[in-house]
Design an enzyme around this catalytic site. Structure first.
Site: not given
Ligand code: GLN
Length: 478
Positions: A78, A153, A177
């Site tokens: 990532k 994400s 994410s």
């Molecule tokens: N969807 C969550 C957010 O927008 C989690 C994102 C993540 O785990 N990096 O913060």
């Protein structure tokens, strides 16, 4: 060798048996990226030359007697985890052109294990989002339906693994994410307990929540990757100095004698009916296979989204202050003052969702509002953590849906941040509590969209969730 379905374990045995070399394996993964990525957009950058050079090194090491499950196996990373010599943009214009001068601890560990760094995967900018649509560069598509999002994400990592463009990948999980994109794309994603894996060299989003973890095609592969990632790191004071169990050995326990808790707050109206039907079928099948099912309650679940979006944005506003055009990040041209340099650099470099969160986070931390929002959120966070501690007195693992829906259409949710935030309801509580969780595929909707089953375990209970997920994947689901 068919890299579109090959697992880490199969790759390792192929390399050991000399059925193929790492150069051939890496070449095949690069070919798959070349063929498919114009459509999927899973990668932000591919380092073909560097990967093939590393692969040749892995082949030479193996010829000289070295061995290991990851020796010569390509892994996608990532784009917020530093890998020396590779870009690390966090999918933000702010970091366009940045090349990492060093390895994150997780990258260094994988490098020592002989893994190959084939490329960097797309994500929501600075990991803020649930669909990968908030990337500043491209929209990744779900390999099961190109009109749909891969989740986020870590959507690029999930799409690469599920779409045949990576054997395995690393993601990060601050509020879901890793688990949610794994669920949307039909792969396995494990969020380790807070303190299990080092975040040194991983761009911080919300430091009391962030964890790095594996995204793979099988539960066994998740165990193999976690084995390499886990452990105390002097460079990350939040890692705990606890022994790392043999996760592969932990897989073998089976479901018999295991107590599975179903939190009633996770089985609610409002979640998609087909998704819930897949999850219930999985639970019933586990019961038939010998697990004991008990109902539990996590009464503060309904506050988790509110608490998460206060804590995470507060921490993000502090963490992202460094991207000011002076210390890090894009620098605006011809500023007339220092203030204008900061303001213009950030205005130009950061995307809408990131700005929204910095503004919200700064607000909840501001004097006069601090106690009302941040202070109270911390208190409720403690209640969420206690809920889990209570629940794990009566069961070994919890089984729940990962997300209330399957993958939605590109563009469907991105104009409505609140709707997008509510989709995180089943994943954020585990981050608030610091416990571990895994998403494992448990079927599909009538339209063919994958559905994930979430297994949650107590802090440092990775062995238990891996055991239950492995038994489900190998004995029950089949
Ligand atoms: N969807 C969550 C957010 O927008 C989690 C994102 C993540 O785990 N990096 O913060």
């Amino acid at each position: 060798m068919d890299v579109s379905t090959l697992t880490i374990c199969e790759a390792a045995s192929g390399l050991r048996a000399k059925a193929f070399s790492s150069v051939e394996l890496t070449g095949a993964v690069l070919d798959a990226i070349e063929k498919r990525d114009a459509e999927l957009n899973a990668y932000l950058s591919v380092d073909a030359e560097g990967a093939l050079r590393q692969a040749a090194g892995a082949d030479a090491a193996r010829a000289a007697g070295a061995d290991g499950d990851l020796l010569g196996v390509p892994v996608a990373i990532k784009d917020l985890i530093n890998v020396e010599g590779q870009p690390c943009t966090c999918a933000s214009k702010q970091l366009l052109g940045y090349v990492s001068p060093y390895d994150a601890t997780v990258s260094a560990k994988l490098r020592r294990a002989g893994a190959i760094f084939a490329g960097r995967t797309n994500m929501d900018e600075f990991a803020m989002g649930s669909s990968t649509e908030a990337s500043a560069f491209k929209v990744t598509r779900n390999p099961h339906d190109l009109s749909r999002v891969p989740g986020g994400s870590s959507g690029g990592s999930a799409a690469a693994v599920a779409g045949g463009e990576a054997i395995a990948a690393l993601g990060t999980d601050t509020g879901g994410s890793i688990r949610q994109p794994a669920s949307f794309c039909g792969c396995v994603g494990l969020k380790p307990s807070y303190g299990r894996v080092s975040r040194y060299g991983v761009t911080a989003y919300a430091s009391s929540l962030d964890q790095v973890g594996p995204m793979t095609r099988t539960v066994e592969d998740a165990a193999v990757l976690l084995q390499q990632l886990a452990g105390c790191d002097a460079r990350d004071g939040t890692t705990l100095d606890l022994p790392v169990p043999d996760y592969r050995a932990a897989l073998r326990g089976g479901l018999k004698g295991l107590k599975i808790g179903l939190p009633k707050e996770y089985y609610i109206d409002g979640a998609d009916r087909e998704v819930m039907a897949c999850v219930r079928r999985a639970v019933d099948a586990c019961a038939a296979a010998g697990a004991e099912i008990v109902e539990v309650s996590l009464p503060h679940t309904e506050y988790a989204i509110a608490v998460y979006y206060i804590v995470a944005t507060a921490e993000a506003s502090a963490n992202l202050a460094r991207f000011d055009g002076v210390r890090y990040g894009h620098r605006a041209a011809n500023p007339r003052s220092v203030f204008e340099l900061y303001a213009k650099s950030r205005a130009e470099g950061l995307g809408t969702e990131v700005k929204r969160r910095i503004i919200l986070g700064t607000y909840v931390l501001s004097s006069g509002y601090y106690e009302a929002y941040y202070g109270r959120a911390q208190k409720v966070r403690t209640l969420v953590r206690k809920d889990y501690a209570e629940a794990f007195k009566t069961c070994d693992v919890l089984m729940t849906p990962v997300a209330p829906t399957a993958a939605y259409r590109i563009g469907e949710a991105c104009d409505d941040p609140l709707k997008m935030y509510l989709g995180d309801i089943f994943t954020v509580p585990a981050n608030l509590a610091g416990i571990c969780g895994i998403s494992v595929p448990c079927g599909a909707t009538a339209a063919g969209l994958p559905v994930g089953l979430q297994l949650l375990g107590p802090a440092f209970g990775e062995g238990t969730i891996l055991r239950a997920a492995y038994a489900y994947e190998q004995e029950v689901r089949a």
